[in-house]
Design an enzyme around this catalytic site. Structure first.
Site, PDB file in Angstrom:
ATOM      1  N   SER A 147      39.495 -29.262   3.139  1.00  0.00           N
ATOM      2  CA  SER A 147      39.969 -30.137   2.870  1.00  0.00           C
ATOM      3  C   SER A 147      40.076 -30.194   1.959  1.00  0.00           C
ATOM      4  CB  SER A 147      38.053 -31.113   2.387  1.00  0.00           C
ATOM      5  OG  SER A 147      37.479 -30.129   2.245  1.00  0.00           O
TER       6      SER A 147
ATOM      7  N   GLN B 138      40.982 -31.017  -2.480  1.00  0.00           N
ATOM      8  CA  GLN B 138      39.099 -31.222  -2.367  1.00  0.00           C
ATOM      9  C   GLN B 138      39.441 -30.735  -4.366  1.00  0.00           C
ATOM     10  OE1 GLN B 138      36.736 -27.170  -1.946  1.00  0.00           O
ATOM     11  NE2 GLN B 138      38.163 -27.947   0.235  1.00  0.00           N
TER      12      GLN B 138
ATOM     13  N   HIS C  12      36.396 -28.642  -7.839  1.00  0.00           N
ATOM     14  CA  HIS C  12      35.199 -28.357  -8.152  1.00  0.00           C
ATOM     15  C   HIS C  12      35.108 -29.421  -9.715  1.00  0.00           C
ATOM     16  CE1 HIS C  12      35.675 -26.190  -4.161  1.00  0.00           C
ATOM     17  NE2 HIS C  12      36.493 -25.523  -5.081  1.00  0.00           N
TER      18      HIS C  12
ATOM     19  N   LYS D 174      32.127 -24.629 -10.989  1.00  0.00           N
ATOM     20  CA  LYS D 174      32.645 -24.166 -10.281  1.00  0.00           C
ATOM     21  C   LYS D 174      34.337 -23.388  -9.865  1.00  0.00           C
ATOM     22  CE  LYS D 174      32.172 -23.687  -4.378  1.00  0.00           C
ATOM     23  NZ  LYS D 174      32.989 -23.716  -4.029  1.00  0.00           N
TER      24      LYS D 174
ATOM     25  N   GLU E 235      37.205 -20.991  -9.190  1.00  0.00           N
ATOM     26  CA  GLU E 235      37.283 -19.321  -8.545  1.00  0.00           C
ATOM     27  C   GLU E 235      38.467 -19.021  -7.807  1.00  0.00           C
ATOM     28  OE1 GLU E 235      36.104 -22.057  -5.322  1.00  0.00           O
ATOM     29  OE2 GLU E 235      38.469 -22.552  -5.121  1.00  0.00           O
TER      30      GLU E 235
ATOM     31  N   HIS F  32      43.359 -28.535  -3.710  1.00  0.00           N
ATOM     32  CA  HIS F  32      43.497 -27.649  -3.007  1.00  0.00           C
ATOM     33  C   HIS F  32      42.754 -27.485  -2.116  1.00  0.00           C
ATOM     34  CE1 HIS F  32      39.855 -26.281  -5.543  1.00  0.00           C
ATOM     35  NE2 HIS F  32      39.481 -25.260  -4.195  1.00  0.00           N
TER      36      HIS F  32
ATOM     37  N   ARG G 183      35.335 -34.115  -2.542  1.00  0.00           N
ATOM     38  CA  ARG G 183      36.379 -34.024  -1.498  1.00  0.00           C
ATOM     39  C   ARG G 183      37.246 -35.557  -1.116  1.00  0.00           C
ATOM     40  NH1 ARG G 183      32.025 -32.183   1.652  1.00  0.00           N
ATOM     41  NH2 ARG G 183      32.209 -29.981   1.575  1.00  0.00           N
TER      42      ARG G 183
ATOM     43  N   LYS H 183      33.795 -35.172   6.931  1.00  0.00           N
ATOM     44  CA  LYS H 183      32.403 -35.150   5.553  1.00  0.00           C
ATOM     45  C   LYS H 183      33.439 -36.726   4.686  1.00  0.00           C
ATOM     46  CE  LYS H 183      31.367 -29.935   5.958  1.00  0.00           C
ATOM     47  NZ  LYS H 183      30.507 -30.335   6.746  1.00  0.00           N
TER      48      LYS H 183
END
Length: 556
Positions: free
Chosen positions: A245, A247, A249, A272, A274, A412, A431, A437
């Site tokens: 997706s 999205q 964070h 989050k 990453e 991203h 998302r 979802k």
């Protein structure tokens, strides 16, 4: 194009079919990076793809709460409990949003065990001190959780499934018709790892480290069992068959607010950020906004996309692209993205059909890399508004060993390939497209940084001839990749935090004196307590490659 190149010089908006313009654009469509290490960009960015029970009736309730929130924003209560995000201090993650999200949560009152552990490590004044290895703090074998999300690779073609089979040979069978998307190595409740003790008892990794936070997590003085601390990081392997997706964070403040307001959707209060490291040469991703000139070019080359953008925002962006008028970039990009995300479905579908019909009529050699990606996304998610996303976001192609960092509030989407991924210990995802979802468009539009820079691509820092360090500009996590030839040995030095280890290729052993010895064949994982060391020896003809995830001790 180098990832550190500034925005390209002004290009004329020619007919998209003209050779010079088409070639120039195609060169900009894909950022392939093969260079040596570049220091991490401190201005710099997966995934909470769990199958929860969040229903559409819950989504309706979310919308009602949003309306209540809007009322609150227009007349917020006074007092110290109300903190506008505009007043919060900036951080290395750019954990600030000033586009309308109001934070009413006091972080000091939120139970965040991972953040508590990080604070405890930051408070240490000394370098890591090697602890004596005993039966209480020695290496432990891990069994990890495999996630079967729909975008994963099928059966034994997935690195995830093969690693899981290596860890649990007698209890796990690979199903060839089942997708295997992620292998989680850590303490997050959505994918908890387990430890087998000498007694044969299996306990969760979280229960194990909380038995003695000082011994296992490096928290000074925490010698009694405590649920106040946790690992600061979560480590994963991803096997990506189709796009994830679109999205982002949340940062720490927004994560705490979302978890407080919508705990069924946002499962924890942590941020989050990453980092992804490519394990294959076919890894692709979208990350961050293109520069204003490229987006302006796309508004003219793809009128179907332009039709989704509100006229005022579209015209202002074109003026900025033509360098005729200056507009504050964050506000301008937000206006464009918001109108795209909120376009009526009938408008999206009619323009999507028109664009796909036009692109499908082209010969394959005439398609740009962006157009090829658009057609791939259309095949994977027919009718989804996210099919237009490559016209807004940078399209990256990375080689094996390339890595990039994704900060909080950065858009991203991973597209294909197999990667290592390390992050702060969280599973929060907002998302907006390319997913069946729930799409929380309102939050995503308000939270993004709207930077228009290319992610910084790195191949890590060579610690020595055997070890490469991937260290992001946050303290929660880092990775080391260790490569040994057959018969070579290497001392894993003690660090302030705990570590998890995973064998990527070959076979070896991990030895801690006479106390512990573990075979580390392909796919095997282990937990290493804080302030302990171990000796790695490569035993197979192909040597051994082991990755070690830990807190970012380089910044502590």
């Amino acid at each position: 194009m180098s990832p550190n190149t500034s925005a390209p010089p002004f290009m004329s908006f020619n007919n998209p079919n003209s050779g010079a313009a088409a070639q120039s654009q195609d060169d900009k469509d894909v950022r392939r990076v093969k260079g040596s290490f570049t220091a991490p960009n401190l201005d710099g960015m997966f995934d909470q793809e769990y199958d929860d029970q969040f229903t559409w009736s819950s989504a309706h309730k979310l919308k009602k709460l949003r309306k209540v929130s809007e009322t609150f924003r227009s007349s917020p209560p006074s007092g110290p409990a109300t903190a506008l995000l505009e007043s919060l201090p900036p951080s290395i993650d750019d954990e600030i949003d000033n586009f309308g999200i109001i934070n009413t949560v006091d972080l000091s009152l939120i139970h965040n065990a991972a953040a508590n552990a990080l604070t405890a490590l930051e408070a240490k004044k000394q370098e890591s001190i090697q602890k004596e290895i005993t039966s209480e703090n020695c290496l432990r074998r891990l069994e990890c959780t495999a996630q079967n999300y729909g975008w994963g690779k099928m059966g034994s073609s997935a690195l995830v499934s093969r690693m899981k089979k290596s860890q649990s040979p007698s209890t796990f069978d690979i199903e060839e018709e089942q997708p295997y998307a992620e292998l989680w190595i850590g303490t997050h409740p959505n994918g908890m790892s387990e430890i087998a003790l000498e007694s044969g008892e299996k306990i969760t990794l979280l229960d194990y480290v909380r038995r003695s936070p000082e011994q296992h997590l490096g928290v000074d003085g925490a010698t009694s069992p405590s649920d106040e601390y946790d690992l600061t990081f979560l480590f994963k392997v991803l096997s990506i068959n189709k796009v994830l997706s679109i999205q982002a964070h949340p940062d720490k403040h927004l994560a705490a607010q979302l978890h407080t307001d919508f705990p069924k959707l946002y499962k924890d209060p942590n941020h989050k950020p990453e980092m992804a490291v490519a394990l294959t040469d076919d890894f692709e991703a979208m990350s961050g906004f293109r520069n204003v000139i490229e987006i302006g070019q796309h508004l003219q080359d793809y009128p179907e996309f332009a039709n989704l953008i509100e006229a005022g925002a579209r015209n202002d962006l074109l003026k900025a692209a033509h360098q005729k008028q200056y507009f504050p970039p964050r506000r301008l990009f937000q206006r464009v993205f918001k109108s795209y995300m909120e376009a009526a479905d009938d408008v999206i579908q009619s323009n999507l059909t028109a664009m796909l019909t036009r692109l499908s009529a082209k010969d394959s050699i005439e398609l740009t890399s962006t157009e090829e990606l658009i057609l791939r996304l259309a095949d994977q998610f027919p009718g989804d508004c996210g099919i237009f996303a490559p016209l807004l976001f940078n399209h990256l192609k990375l080689n094996k060993g390339d890595a990039f960092y994704i900060g909080a509030n950065e858009p991203h989407a991973y597209i294909q390939g197999e990667i290592l991924e390390c992050m702060a210990c969280s599973d929060n995802v907002v998302r907006a497209g390319l997913t069946p979802k729930l799409k929380d468009v309102d939050t995503l539009v308000k939270m993004l940084t709207y930077k228009s820079t290319l992610p910084n691509i790195t191949r890590g820092v060579a610690v020595d001839e055997n070890c490469t360090l991937f260290a992001p500009p946050v303290k929660d996590f880092a990775m080391e990749v260790l490569t040994l030839e057959k018969g070579e040995t290497y001392q894993l030095q003690p660090v302030l935090s705990p570590s998890v280890l995973l064998t990527l290729d070959g076979s070896g052993t991990l030895v801690q004196g006479l106390v512990q010895s573990l075979d580390m064949d392909f796919g095997k994982a282990a937990f290493m307590s804080a302030n302990t060391m171990a000796t790695v020896t490569a035993t197979s003809d192909e040597g051994v490659k082991i990755v070690r995830a830990m807190s970012n001790v380089q910044l502590l």
